[in-house]
Write a protein that holds these residues in place. Structure first.
Motif, short mmCIF file in Angstrom:
data_model
loop_
_atom_site.label_atom_id
_atom_site.label_comp_id
_atom_site.label_asym_id
_atom_site.label_seq_id
_atom_site.Cartn_x
_atom_site.Cartn_y
_atom_site.Cartn_z
N ASP A 90 -21.14 -9.38 -21.70
CA ASP A 90 -20.99 -10.79 -21.35
C ASP A 90 -22.11 -11.17 -20.37
OD1 ASP A 90 -19.95 -13.29 -20.05
OD2 ASP A 90 -18.24 -12.86 -21.34
N PRO A 91 -22.76 -12.32 -20.54
CA PRO A 91 -23.91 -12.66 -19.69
C PRO A 91 -23.56 -13.07 -18.27
CG PRO A 91 -23.44 -14.44 -21.22
CD PRO A 91 -22.56 -13.30 -21.62
N VAL A 92 -22.27 -13.28 -17.94
CA VAL A 92 -21.90 -13.68 -16.58
C VAL A 92 -21.22 -12.53 -15.87
CG1 VAL A 92 -21.67 -16.10 -17.24
CG2 VAL A 92 -19.68 -14.61 -17.31
N LEU A 93 -21.25 -12.59 -14.53
CA LEU A 93 -20.69 -11.50 -13.73
C LEU A 93 -19.17 -11.55 -13.65
CD1 LEU A 93 -23.20 -11.44 -10.72
CD2 LEU A 93 -23.05 -9.81 -12.62
N PHE A 94 -18.61 -12.78 -13.60
CA PHE A 94 -17.18 -12.92 -13.41
C PHE A 94 -16.62 -13.95 -14.40
CE2 PHE A 94 -19.04 -12.04 -9.19
CZ PHE A 94 -18.44 -10.82 -8.93
N THR A 95 -15.31 -13.89 -14.61
CA THR A 95 -14.64 -14.91 -15.42
C THR A 95 -14.61 -16.20 -14.61
OG1 THR A 95 -13.26 -13.26 -16.53
CG2 THR A 95 -12.48 -15.53 -16.55
N THR A 96 -15.22 -17.25 -15.15
CA THR A 96 -15.43 -18.47 -14.37
C THR A 96 -14.52 -19.63 -14.76
OG1 THR A 96 -17.16 -19.14 -15.92
CG2 THR A 96 -17.85 -17.90 -13.97
N SER A 97 -13.78 -19.51 -15.87
CA SER A 97 -12.93 -20.62 -16.30
C SER A 97 -11.87 -20.11 -17.25
CB SER A 97 -13.76 -21.71 -16.99
OG SER A 97 -14.27 -21.23 -18.22
N GLY A 98 -10.90 -20.97 -17.54
CA GLY A 98 -9.84 -20.59 -18.46
C GLY A 98 -10.32 -20.43 -19.88
N MET A 99 -11.38 -21.16 -20.24
CA MET A 99 -11.87 -21.07 -21.61
C MET A 99 -12.83 -19.91 -21.82
SD MET A 99 -15.33 -21.94 -21.89
CE MET A 99 -15.35 -22.42 -23.59
N HIS A 100 -13.34 -19.35 -20.73
CA HIS A 100 -14.33 -18.28 -20.83
C HIS A 100 -13.88 -17.13 -21.74
CE1 HIS A 100 -17.22 -15.42 -18.43
NE2 HIS A 100 -17.28 -15.22 -19.73
N PRO A 101 -12.69 -16.55 -21.53
CA PRO A 101 -12.26 -15.45 -22.41
C PRO A 101 -11.92 -15.91 -23.83
CG PRO A 101 -11.05 -15.44 -20.32
CD PRO A 101 -11.73 -16.76 -20.43
N LEU A 102 -11.74 -17.23 -24.01
CA LEU A 102 -11.34 -17.76 -25.32
C LEU A 102 -12.52 -18.22 -26.17
CD1 LEU A 102 -8.24 -19.86 -24.23
CD2 LEU A 102 -8.23 -17.68 -25.44
N THR A 103 -13.74 -18.08 -25.66
CA THR A 103 -14.91 -18.58 -26.38
C THR A 103 -14.98 -18.10 -27.83
OG1 THR A 103 -16.19 -18.80 -24.33
CG2 THR A 103 -17.43 -18.70 -26.38
N PRO A 104 -14.75 -16.82 -28.12
CA PRO A 104 -14.82 -16.39 -29.54
C PRO A 104 -13.83 -17.14 -30.43
CG PRO A 104 -14.83 -14.49 -28.08
CD PRO A 104 -14.50 -15.68 -27.23
N TYR A 105 -12.67 -17.47 -29.88
CA TYR A 105 -11.65 -18.17 -30.68
C TYR A 105 -11.98 -19.65 -30.81
CZ TYR A 105 -9.41 -13.82 -29.39
OH TYR A 105 -9.14 -12.49 -29.19
N LEU A 106 -12.60 -20.23 -29.79
CA LEU A 106 -13.04 -21.62 -29.89
C LEU A 106 -14.19 -21.76 -30.89
CD1 LEU A 106 -12.94 -22.53 -26.09
CD2 LEU A 106 -11.34 -23.29 -27.85
#
Length: 209
Positions: A52-68
């Motif tokens: 993942d290109p970012v260091l930390f989870t920054t939002s609620g949608m961040h982990p859901l990007t593949p599903y979006l």
């Protein structure tokens, strides 16, 4: 719609809602969407997976990007989550009345199920009936189009939805109501709801700052 109430009596512009605890806020939010067919999913860790290109989870949608982006989610097309986030992009503002470094973000998600107008209607219902916020304290903004972004059209779906609900609407330009997940990835117009927390019925235009 029924008239909202608070623990101190009927809600009005001069009788604001009694503040809720974090647990009450989370419970009200998640229960509202679970009653409307959303599956509550477990939040991800603060450390994204390798690659993942970012260091930390920054939002609620961040982990859901593949599903979006189209991947089917094992729990269905309507989801609700409570995601712990850590942001470093606004460190200079941490410590004022609105900015924190670590916080929990509440989110409801439609993976190709219902559209924006339904999301806005439920958002209004949650604020007005779920949390008991008087409609007189609500002000909304909608993307008004901007040639610099390559999109000249007004977000008419959102505009008409708010007009049907009878809320004051302000059209914005530039990136005020344009959401993106960086240089590439999901992006598009968004709509925001502002809640006036001062005395009286609030200003006629969007709060600045």
């Amino acid at each position: 719609m029924s008239s909202p109430t608070s623990p101190t009596g009927p809600v009005s512009p001069t009788n604001p809602v009694t503040p809720l605890t974090t647990e009450q806020t989370v419970d009200t939010f998640t229960r509202f969407f679970r009653e409307r067919g959303h599956s509550l999913i477990t939040g991800s860790t603060l450390l994204p997976p390798p690659g993942d290109p970012v260091l930390f989870t920054t939002s609620g949608m961040h982990p859901l990007t593949p599903y979006l982006e189209g991947r089917p989610h094992p729990l269905g097309r309507r989801l609700v989550n409570v995601q712990r986030c850590l942001r470093t992009t606004d460190l200079d503002e941490v410590g004022d009345s609105t900015h924190l470094t670590v916080f929990e973000m509440l989110g409801s998600w439609s993976l190709g199920d219902y559209g924006g107008p339904q999301s806005l209607r439920w958002g209004y219902e949650l604020l007005h009936e779920g949390f008991g916020i008087p409609r007189e304290r609500l002000h909304v903004t909608v993307f008004g189009g901007d040639e610099r972004l390559g999109v000249s059209d007004v977000d008419t779906d959102s505009l008409h939805t708010w007009q049907d609900l009878g809320l004051p609407v302000e059209l914005t330009h530039g990136d005020e109501n344009w959401w993106s997940n960086g240089p590439t990835g999901p992006c598009g117009p968004d709509s925001e709801i502002f809640v006036w927390t001062g005395t009286g019925t609030g200003p006629d235009t969007t709060p600045q700052g």
